[in-house]
Design an enzyme around this catalytic site. Sequence first.
Site, PDB file in Angstrom:
ATOM      1  N   ASP A 164      68.616  50.588  59.648  1.00 48.54           N
ATOM      2  CA  ASP A 164      68.242  49.173  59.626  1.00 48.54           C
ATOM      3  C   ASP A 164      68.610  48.588  58.274  1.00 48.54           C
ATOM      4  OD1 ASP A 164      66.672  46.639  59.801  1.00 48.54           O
ATOM      5  OD2 ASP A 164      65.813  47.606  61.569  1.00 48.54           O
ATOM      6  N   LEU A 199      67.180  45.798  57.325  1.00 46.19           N
ATOM      7  CA  LEU A 199      65.950  45.059  56.974  1.00 46.19           C
ATOM      8  C   LEU A 199      66.193  43.564  56.772  1.00 46.19           C
ATOM      9  CD1 LEU A 199      64.375  47.672  54.495  1.00 46.19           C
ATOM     10  CD2 LEU A 199      63.987  47.440  56.969  1.00 46.19           C
ATOM     11  N   CYS A 200      67.230  43.026  57.424  1.00 44.25           N
ATOM     12  CA  CYS A 200      67.507  41.596  57.237  1.00 44.25           C
ATOM     13  C   CYS A 200      66.487  40.738  57.963  1.00 44.25           C
ATOM     14  CB  CYS A 200      68.932  41.235  57.649  1.00 44.25           C
ATOM     15  SG  CYS A 200      69.159  41.031  59.415  1.00 44.25           S
ATOM     16  N   ALA A 211      70.110  46.762  66.828  1.00 45.85           N
ATOM     17  CA  ALA A 211      70.444  45.939  65.661  1.00 45.85           C
ATOM     18  C   ALA A 211      71.173  44.677  66.098  1.00 45.85           C
ATOM     19  CB  ALA A 211      71.315  46.736  64.686  1.00 45.85           C
ATOM     20  N   LEU A 254      71.253  39.978  65.424  1.00 43.14           N
ATOM     21  CA  LEU A 254      70.557  38.729  65.110  1.00 43.14           C
ATOM     22  C   LEU A 254      70.123  38.089  66.417  1.00 43.14           C
ATOM     23  CD1 LEU A 254      73.060  37.441  62.397  1.00 43.14           C
ATOM     24  CD2 LEU A 254      70.884  38.631  62.026  1.00 43.14           C
ATOM     25  N   SER A 307      70.188  40.937  77.153  1.00 44.10           N
ATOM     26  CA  SER A 307      69.227  39.856  77.374  1.00 44.10           C
ATOM     27  C   SER A 307      69.509  39.173  78.701  1.00 44.10           C
ATOM     28  CB  SER A 307      69.369  38.838  76.239  1.00 44.10           C
ATOM     29  OG  SER A 307      68.717  37.638  76.575  1.00 44.10           O
ATOM     30  N   TYR A 312      74.130  32.983  70.368  1.00 42.27           N
ATOM     31  CA  TYR A 312      73.344  34.216  70.506  1.00 42.27           C
ATOM     32  C   TYR A 312      73.585  34.835  71.883  1.00 42.27           C
ATOM     33  CZ  TYR A 312      69.502  37.081  72.026  1.00 42.27           C
ATOM     34  OH  TYR A 312      68.789  38.099  72.599  1.00 42.27           O
ATOM     35  N   LYS A 328      75.698  38.344  73.163  1.00 42.89           N
ATOM     36  CA  LYS A 328      75.172  39.439  73.997  1.00 42.89           C
ATOM     37  C   LYS A 328      76.099  39.698  75.183  1.00 42.89           C
ATOM     38  CE  LYS A 328      71.449  40.659  71.793  1.00 42.89           C
ATOM     39  NZ  LYS A 328      71.309  42.016  71.228  1.00 42.89           N
ATOM     40  N   VAL A 359      55.289  21.783  73.166  1.00 42.61           N
ATOM     41  CA  VAL A 359      55.657  22.206  74.526  1.00 42.61           C
ATOM     42  C   VAL A 359      56.820  21.317  74.942  1.00 42.61           C
ATOM     43  CG1 VAL A 359      54.890  22.383  76.916  1.00 42.61           C
ATOM     44  CG2 VAL A 359      53.306  22.928  75.046  1.00 42.61           C
TER      45      VAL A 359
END
Lengths: 341, 341
Positions: A30, A32-33, A80, A82, A123, A148, A152, A216
């Site tokens: 990792d 650790l970002c 791993a 973002l 995802s 994002y 994926k 919401v």
Amino acid sequence: MILITGGAGYIGAHVALEWMVRGEEVLILDNLCNSHRSAIDRISTLAGKRPGFIYGDVRNRRLLDTLLRDYPIDAVVHCAGLKAVGESVREPLRYYDTNVGGSVVLCQAMAQAGVFRLVFSSSATVYGDCTRMPINEACATGQPTNPYGMSKLMCENVMKSVASSDPRWSIGLLRYFNPIGAHASGLLGEAPTSTPNNLLPYLLQVASGERQALSVYGQDYPTPDGTGVRDYIHVVDLALGHIRALEALRERRGVSIWNLGTGRGYSVLDVINAFEKVSGVRIPLNFEARRPGDIACCWADPQKSIDELGWQARYSLEQMLADAWRWQCNQREHEVVRQAN
Amino acid sequence: MILITGGAGYIGAHVALEWMVRGEEVLILDNLCNSHRSAIDRISTLAGKRPGFIYGDVRNRRLLDTLLRDYPIDAVVHCAGLKAVGESVREPLRYYDTNVGGSVVLCQAMAQAGVFRLVFSSSATVYGDCTRMPINEACATGQPTNPYGMSKLMCENVMKSVASSDPRWSIGLLRYFNPIGAHASGLLGEAPTSTPNNLLPYLLQVASGERQALSVYGQDYPTPDGTGVRDYIHVVDLALGHIRALEALRERRGVSIWNLGTGRGYSVLDVINAFEKVSGVRIPLNFEARRPGDIACCWADPQKSIDELGWQARYSLEQMLADAWRWQCNQREHEVVRQAN
């Protein structure tokens, strides 16, 4: 021994713990970002022994080559990456570089080292704007509405090509629905380092007084109460899905795709009401317009995972929220202690 | 000055030449993995001056930063990439690394240097198995059937995200149909370093005696003569499309997509018959089964390029084949001279 990339993060840490409590060995990589070194200590506390930990980046080919040479790794869980949707819109190249580039480098290093068993954190966003619910794995992947999600989908396509190129690969693409909750001990959970994107971390920050009100987005969706419906899954259930996938892949070749969801949808208001009941805390709401790219409903058909992995989510919404709240309160206590010292 | 990545290759060299004959400056970056340094000399001969040439890889971020700092580059034509379909199936990671990784690094370096005008070598393969002909740019992109095509689609999606993230970008995605032919001088053309994948280079090798017979894949397609129909475009026409795109992008922001095709389809047998007429050489044929992933027909609707670029392909099939044959014969002569020395 398994290598878990991003193993100090929210999902990776839970996978590491569940693998270790089975008496198995874990090596965590990792950078650790978006996670904390303290997660390693907490995994150690809960597992009764320390996982291996290497501070480094999954895009570092030389580092991967060294790890795969020096440790007896026979499978990799690749968490791993973002994951902030809004950030990905502003900084798409960082997302493609980290998520897609990281997957390419990892696969290259694995192939060279002769390690061909891989579980990937995908995802449900890869289904794009699929509107027929529940979604099963045979549904076509769509055009994700943000970098994002696009990253994926690209990772999945890279891995499909890889598996087609060499029959030794066993790859599991796990399509997560909406992971929430935390470990029952209150020691492991989601610790966003910036403004949260998703309902739960945001709700928890409102509940604990860090934010004034919960936004919401959209009250006019074609759903029972007008708010968006999602398939929330307890992170421990999700982690157990990874364990089963790792085991199932011993007997499988090529690419296997599994949904990790409960099969049940809850609206935003369902979640808020359940949270208020579980925590006794009232959540002030601000109703706002729909966010572009958000869909009305999304929930999984988990039947393929039930059939092929013998896995099914077991935790209820109330349990997810109670565990998340315990984690949040613990975090606050640590914060208070840290500030007092 | 424009930077042309892959500028020693088949397409890139023609773009470099056409830009230079307009009196403009060119810097070529090429790692020569599928091209020859001699192309730089030939461009110099034809243009009457030398283009700048840097031997290096587009994935080398430090090198790109240096180039963009040291040369007054105001636009980039990104032709660098791997393009052999069969090889991409066997070595997908190399394709994703080079093509997608290269595009990500290039965009990162350009953004940092403040250069936001980019023309990208895309391909009609991104339309996937679209069956409604002719294809216009509004057709949805499909699921390309091989990693080469998938990598081009990924590059397009990376660039779309990039353009959405910063309004300063002007990006042209040029979707090539089937570039063939060579410069009329016989000095620039396609010089495949391994077994060719496409009809033309293969046909030329049969015509020149390097191979015994030409394989024709599929006689049972729903086309007039049963063989596959494609939109062949002269490489000089294609290069001129890049020039027009570079100019048009001065006045455009965001992503623009343009087909580069003639709008006319020819079958495999049409091409062979025309070649035999032009060259006077008979081509022995082997009819074989369809290749998996090949589609029956594919030709462009070039109207958007005509309207927005004022560009239209002008060379006929006969001219494409005559130029290709002249190039092939020249190559052979050079080969004979080289062997004699």
